[in-house]
Design a protein around this motif. Structure first.
Motif, PDB file in Angstrom:
ATOM      1  N   LYS B 159       0.830  -1.199   0.000  1.00  0.00           N
ATOM      2  CA  LYS B 159       0.000   0.000   0.000  1.00  0.00           C
ATOM      3  C   LYS B 159       0.870   1.256   0.000  1.00  0.00           C
ATOM      4  O   LYS B 159       0.578   2.231  -0.699  1.00  0.00           O
ATOM      5  N   TYR B 160       1.969   1.179   0.780  1.00  0.00           N
ATOM      6  CA  TYR B 160       2.867   2.334   0.854  1.00  0.00           C
ATOM      7  C   TYR B 160       3.516   2.595  -0.503  1.00  0.00           C
ATOM      8  O   TYR B 160       3.593   3.740  -0.969  1.00  0.00           O
ATOM      9  N   ALA B 161       3.953   1.498  -1.145  1.00  0.00           N
ATOM     10  CA  ALA B 161       4.584   1.645  -2.460  1.00  0.00           C
ATOM     11  C   ALA B 161       3.590   2.211  -3.463  1.00  0.00           C
ATOM     12  O   ALA B 161       3.947   3.064  -4.304  1.00  0.00           O
ATOM     13  N   GLN B 162       2.379   1.760  -3.373  1.00  0.00           N
ATOM     14  CA  GLN B 162       1.350   2.250  -4.294  1.00  0.00           C
ATOM     15  C   GLN B 162       1.122   3.748  -4.085  1.00  0.00           C
ATOM     16  O   GLN B 162       1.013   4.521  -5.044  1.00  0.00           O
ATOM     17  N   GLN B 163       1.102   4.140  -2.808  1.00  0.00           N
ATOM     18  CA  GLN B 163       0.909   5.563  -2.522  1.00  0.00           C
ATOM     19  C   GLN B 163       2.096   6.393  -3.022  1.00  0.00           C
ATOM     20  O   GLN B 163       1.920   7.490  -3.562  1.00  0.00           O
ATOM     21  N   GLN B 164       3.301   5.826  -2.821  1.00  0.00           N
ATOM     22  CA  GLN B 164       4.498   6.530  -3.290  1.00  0.00           C
ATOM     23  C   GLN B 164       4.443   6.717  -4.798  1.00  0.00           C
ATOM     24  O   GLN B 164       4.790   7.773  -5.335  1.00  0.00           O
ATOM     25  N   ASN B 165       4.015   5.644  -5.447  1.00  0.00           N
ATOM     26  CA  ASN B 165       3.928   5.695  -6.904  1.00  0.00           C
ATOM     27  C   ASN B 165       2.945   6.768  -7.344  1.00  0.00           C
ATOM     28  O   ASN B 165       3.197   7.536  -8.287  1.00  0.00           O
ATOM     29  N   GLN B 166       1.820   6.835  -6.634  1.00  0.00           N
ATOM     30  CA  GLN B 166       0.817   7.843  -6.970  1.00  0.00           C
ATOM     31  C   GLN B 166       1.378   9.252  -6.758  1.00  0.00           C
ATOM     32  O   GLN B 166       1.131  10.164  -7.554  1.00  0.00           O
ATOM     33  N   VAL B 167       2.172   9.410  -5.681  1.00  0.00           N
ATOM     34  CA  VAL B 167       2.767  10.725  -5.416  1.00  0.00           C
ATOM     35  C   VAL B 167       3.742  11.104  -6.533  1.00  0.00           C
ATOM     36  O   VAL B 167       3.770  12.249  -7.009  1.00  0.00           O
ATOM     37  N   MET B 168       4.529  10.107  -6.943  1.00  0.00           N
ATOM     38  CA  MET B 168       5.496  10.377  -8.015  1.00  0.00           C
ATOM     39  C   MET B 168       4.780  10.750  -9.311  1.00  0.00           C
ATOM     40  O   MET B 168       5.192  11.681 -10.020  1.00  0.00           O
ATOM     41  N   VAL B 169       3.741  10.033  -9.621  1.00  0.00           N
ATOM     42  CA  VAL B 169       2.969  10.332 -10.844  1.00  0.00           C
ATOM     43  C   VAL B 169       2.410  11.741 -10.762  1.00  0.00           C
ATOM     44  O   VAL B 169       2.472  12.529 -11.724  1.00  0.00           O
ATOM     45  N   ALA B 170       1.845  12.068  -9.573  1.00  0.00           N
ATOM     46  CA  ALA B 170       1.262  13.397  -9.413  1.00  0.00           C
ATOM     47  C   ALA B 170       2.333  14.474  -9.539  1.00  0.00           C
ATOM     48  O   ALA B 170       2.112  15.522 -10.172  1.00  0.00           O
ATOM     49  N   ALA B 171       3.512  14.203  -8.973  1.00  0.00           N
ATOM     50  CA  ALA B 171       4.609  15.173  -9.061  1.00  0.00           C
ATOM     51  C   ALA B 171       5.051  15.364 -10.495  1.00  0.00           C
ATOM     52  O   ALA B 171       5.330  16.496 -10.945  1.00  0.00           O
ATOM     53  N   GLN B 172       5.109  14.249 -11.216  1.00  0.00           N
ATOM     54  CA  GLN B 172       5.521  14.328 -12.624  1.00  0.00           C
ATOM     55  C   GLN B 172       4.519  15.142 -13.440  1.00  0.00           C
ATOM     56  O   GLN B 172       4.877  15.986 -14.263  1.00  0.00           O
ATOM     57  N   GLU B 173       3.215  14.893 -13.147  1.00  0.00           N
ATOM     58  CA  GLU B 173       2.172  15.634 -13.858  1.00  0.00           C
ATOM     59  C   GLU B 173       2.271  17.129 -13.545  1.00  0.00           C
ATOM     60  O   GLU B 173       2.100  17.982 -14.408  1.00  0.00           O
ATOM     61  N   TYR B 174       2.537  17.409 -12.249  1.00  0.00           N
ATOM     62  CA  TYR B 174       2.671  18.809 -11.857  1.00  0.00           C
ATOM     63  C   TYR B 174       3.853  19.473 -12.561  1.00  0.00           C
ATOM     64  O   TYR B 174       3.781  20.606 -13.039  1.00  0.00           O
ATOM     65  N   LEU B 175       4.946  18.706 -12.647  1.00  0.00           N
ATOM     66  CA  LEU B 175       6.136  19.221 -13.320  1.00  0.00           C
ATOM     67  C   LEU B 175       5.861  19.484 -14.788  1.00  0.00           C
ATOM     68  O   LEU B 175       6.259  20.521 -15.346  1.00  0.00           O
ATOM     69  N   ASP B 176       5.169  18.558 -15.420  1.00  0.00           N
ATOM     70  CA  ASP B 176       4.810  18.734 -16.836  1.00  0.00           C
ATOM     71  C   ASP B 176       3.944  19.976 -17.012  1.00  0.00           C
ATOM     72  O   ASP B 176       4.130  20.744 -17.974  1.00  0.00           O
ATOM     73  N   LEU B 177       3.014  20.142 -16.096  1.00  0.00           N
ATOM     74  CA  LEU B 177       2.124  21.301 -16.192  1.00  0.00           C
ATOM     75  C   LEU B 177       2.910  22.603 -16.055  1.00  0.00           C
ATOM     76  O   LEU B 177       2.688  23.563 -16.804  1.00  0.00           O
ATOM     77  N   GLN B 178       3.868  22.595 -15.126  1.00  0.00           N
ATOM     78  CA  GLN B 178       4.696  23.793 -14.940  1.00  0.00           C
ATOM     79  C   GLN B 178       5.489  24.085 -16.209  1.00  0.00           C
ATOM     80  O   GLN B 178       5.633  25.260 -16.620  1.00  0.00           O
ATOM     81  N   LYS B 179       5.992  23.016 -16.804  1.00  0.00           N
ATOM     82  CA  LYS B 179       6.768  23.199 -18.039  1.00  0.00           C
ATOM     83  C   LYS B 179       5.903  23.796 -19.134  1.00  0.00           C
ATOM     84  O   LYS B 179       6.323  24.697 -19.869  1.00  0.00           O
ATOM     85  N   LYS B 180       4.693  23.284 -19.257  1.00  0.00           N
ATOM     86  CA  LYS B 180       3.788  23.791 -20.293  1.00  0.00           C
ATOM     87  C   LYS B 180       3.476  25.264 -20.044  1.00  0.00           C
ATOM     88  O   LYS B 180       3.437  26.070 -20.977  1.00  0.00           O
ATOM     89  N   GLN B 181       3.226  25.597 -18.758  1.00  0.00           N
ATOM     90  CA  GLN B 181       2.916  26.985 -18.441  1.00  0.00           C
ATOM     91  C   GLN B 181       4.119  27.887 -18.759  1.00  0.00           C
ATOM     92  O   GLN B 181       3.964  28.995 -19.306  1.00  0.00           O
ATOM     93  N   LEU B 182       5.304  27.388 -18.447  1.00  0.00           N
ATOM     94  CA  LEU B 182       6.520  28.168 -18.736  1.00  0.00           C
ATOM     95  C   LEU B 182       6.678  28.375 -20.241  1.00  0.00           C
ATOM     96  O   LEU B 182       7.016  29.478 -20.707  1.00  0.00           O
ATOM     97  N   HIS B 183       6.396  27.305 -20.963  1.00  0.00           N
ATOM     98  CA  HIS B 183       6.471  27.406 -22.415  1.00  0.00           C
ATOM     99  C   HIS B 183       5.451  28.418 -22.934  1.00  0.00           C
ATOM    100  O   HIS B 183       5.753  29.223 -23.823  1.00  0.00           O
ATOM    101  N   THR B 184       4.272  28.406 -22.363  1.00  0.00           N
ATOM    102  CA  THR B 184       3.231  29.355 -22.797  1.00  0.00           C
ATOM    103  C   THR B 184       3.655  30.783 -22.508  1.00  0.00           C
ATOM    104  O   THR B 184       3.496  31.677 -23.341  1.00  0.00           O
ATOM    105  N   TYR B 185       4.195  30.998 -21.285  1.00  0.00           N
ATOM    106  CA  TYR B 185       4.651  32.348 -20.949  1.00  0.00           C
ATOM    107  C   TYR B 185       5.729  32.817 -21.933  1.00  0.00           C
ATOM    108  O   TYR B 185       5.725  33.971 -22.388  1.00  0.00           O
ATOM    109  N   ASN B 186       6.659  31.904 -22.218  1.00  0.00           N
ATOM    110  CA  ASN B 186       7.743  32.281 -23.151  1.00  0.00           C
ATOM    111  C   ASN B 186       7.191  32.647 -24.518  1.00  0.00           C
ATOM    112  O   ASN B 186       7.614  33.622 -25.152  1.00  0.00           O
ATOM    113  N   THR B 187       6.245  31.876 -24.953  1.00  0.00           N
ATOM    114  CA  THR B 187       5.650  32.128 -26.280  1.00  0.00           C
ATOM    115  C   THR B 187       4.946  33.473 -26.292  1.00  0.00           C
ATOM    116  O   THR B 187       5.096  34.267 -27.234  1.00  0.00           O
TER     117      THR B 187
END
Lengths: 199, 199
Positions: B159-187
């Motif tokens: 269960k702990y590993a599953q939760q960790q995995n979910q946190v990592m996925v969420a962090a990755q998604e957040y990072l991707d979103l930040q990148k997209k927003q940064l790209h939009t600002y630059n554009t």
């Protein structure tokens, strides 16, 4: 054999011709239904007697059940079936005073609360002026418990003096003294008002 | 208080409550015709008791009845399913007993080890057997505990590993979103610096 109080039952089916002594004979042979017929004959009187002593309907109903249960358990000790009424009320008197001493040991006998609305003050016959009922209630409440019980047994229950003496376990002279003293007090309190109000 | 001065005042009260013997009653009735004090006292007494009766009896809020807890009488020869089932069961038992008897007669069963054989075991053997049984039970309980603990631990880890995995996925998604927003600002920034060109 164990018996328990139960709601409902065979009521209002007492054969008119059957006497208490007949029913008592049936009960002594183990006929519970015969006892229920006896109960149906006497429950209203016992309940009202207890209600006028305690002033509390719930307590009076509980006590009534206890009284009839005790009567069933001891009915073989009843020597004269013709004296069932006084014998039953003797049990009721003892149960009431026993209960009262148990739960309110600081008071020796059932006594109405002067500060609260008493049983008598809450009862009014249809068509009777409220002020008259209140006057009666107030006058009864001002009697001491022994005087009030004598009035209840004589006026409301219609017992003879010898029966009252049996119920209260005291001489007939004492019963008469309590009753007549109470009536003198009541006459003084009640006579002027109803005479003016009814004439 | 009673202001009645006639010597028969007590008899008047007894008369009012119908407590006199017939002879006394007749005598007092004659007295009442000539004694206005006694007649007035009797009227006052009757009025007082009549006024007291304005407070009526109450109905019993719940009827009282008693029921027997004794078991109902046994009923015989009543054709019902229970009786039929009992007959079938009895027949089956009888048939089984007959077959067992017949089999026993045809081929005697092998002798069963006598019960007394147990008594031939020495005390040490019994103690040894008991010790072994206790050890086995303890070992089994311990093994079960270990197994349950392992299973619980694995479940928690999973269960702990599953939760960790979910946190990592969420962090990755957040990072991707930040990148997209940064790209939009630059554009948007680049478009602002080049008039006439819109995204």
């Amino acid at each position: 054999m164990i018996f328990r109080a139960a709601p409902g039952g065979a009521h209002d089916v007492t054969p008119r011709g059957a006497q208490d002594s007949d029913l008592i004979a049936r009960v002594r042979k183990g006929d519970v239904e015969g006892f229920n017929l006896l109960v149906s004959r006497w429950e209203k009187r016992v309940f009202n007697y207890l209600l006028r002593l305690t002033g509390n309907p719930d307590d009076s109903l509980d006590l009534s059940q206890d009284v009839f249960l005790k009567a069933y358990q001891n009915i073989r000790k009843l020597d004269d079936a013709a004296r069932f009424g006084p014998w039953l009320f003797r049990i009721a008197h003892n149960e009431a005073y026993s209960r009262f001493r148990k739960y309110r040991p600081e008071v020796a006998a059932p006594e109405s609360e002067a500060s609260e609305t008493s049983f008598f003050e809450r009862q009014t016959a249809p068509g009777i002026a409220v002020d008259l009922a209140l006057a009666v209630a107030g006058a009864l409440d001002r009697l001491n418990p022994e005087q009030r019980e004598a009035v209840v047994l004589k006026i409301y229950q219609g017992f003879k003096f010898d029966e009252m003496a049996e119920i209260l376990d005291c001489p007939v002279s004492t019963v008469k003294s309590r009753l007549y003293t109470a009536l003198d007090l009541l006459k003084t309190e009640l006579a002027p008002s109803p005479i003016r109000g009814t004439r | 208080m009673n202001t009645h001065s006639c010597e028969k005042s007590d008899l008047v009260r007894d008369y009012a409550f119908d407590e006199l013997a017939p002879a006394e009653r007749k005598s007092l009735e004659q007295h009442l015709t000539g004694c206005s004090d006694c007649a007035a006292e009797l009227d006052r007494l009757r009025l007082t008791t009549a006024v007291l009766r304005v407070i009526p009896d109450q109905e019993v809020p719940r009827r009282i009845a008693f029921v027997s807890d004794a078991p109902p009488a046994r009923r015989w020869f009543v054709p019902n399913l229970g009786f039929a089932s009992a007959c079938v069961l009895a027949a089956a038992i009888s048939f089984s007993a007959y077959r067992f008897t017949a089999f026993s007669n045809a081929a005697p069963a092998a002798p069963v080890a006598p019960v007394t054989q147990t008594a031939q075991l020495s005390q040490s053997q019994i103690e040894q057997a008991v010790t072994k049984a206790v050890s086995d039970a303890v070992a089994k309980t311990h093994a079960d505990d270990v197994q349950m603990t392992d299973a619980a631990l694995k479940a928690v880890e999973s269960k702990y590993a599953q939760q960790q995995n979910q946190v990592m996925v969420a962090a990755q998604e957040y990072l991707d979103l930040q990148k997209k927003q940064l790209h939009t600002y630059n554009t948007l920034y680049n478009s602002d610096t080049r008039p006439g060109v819109s995204q």
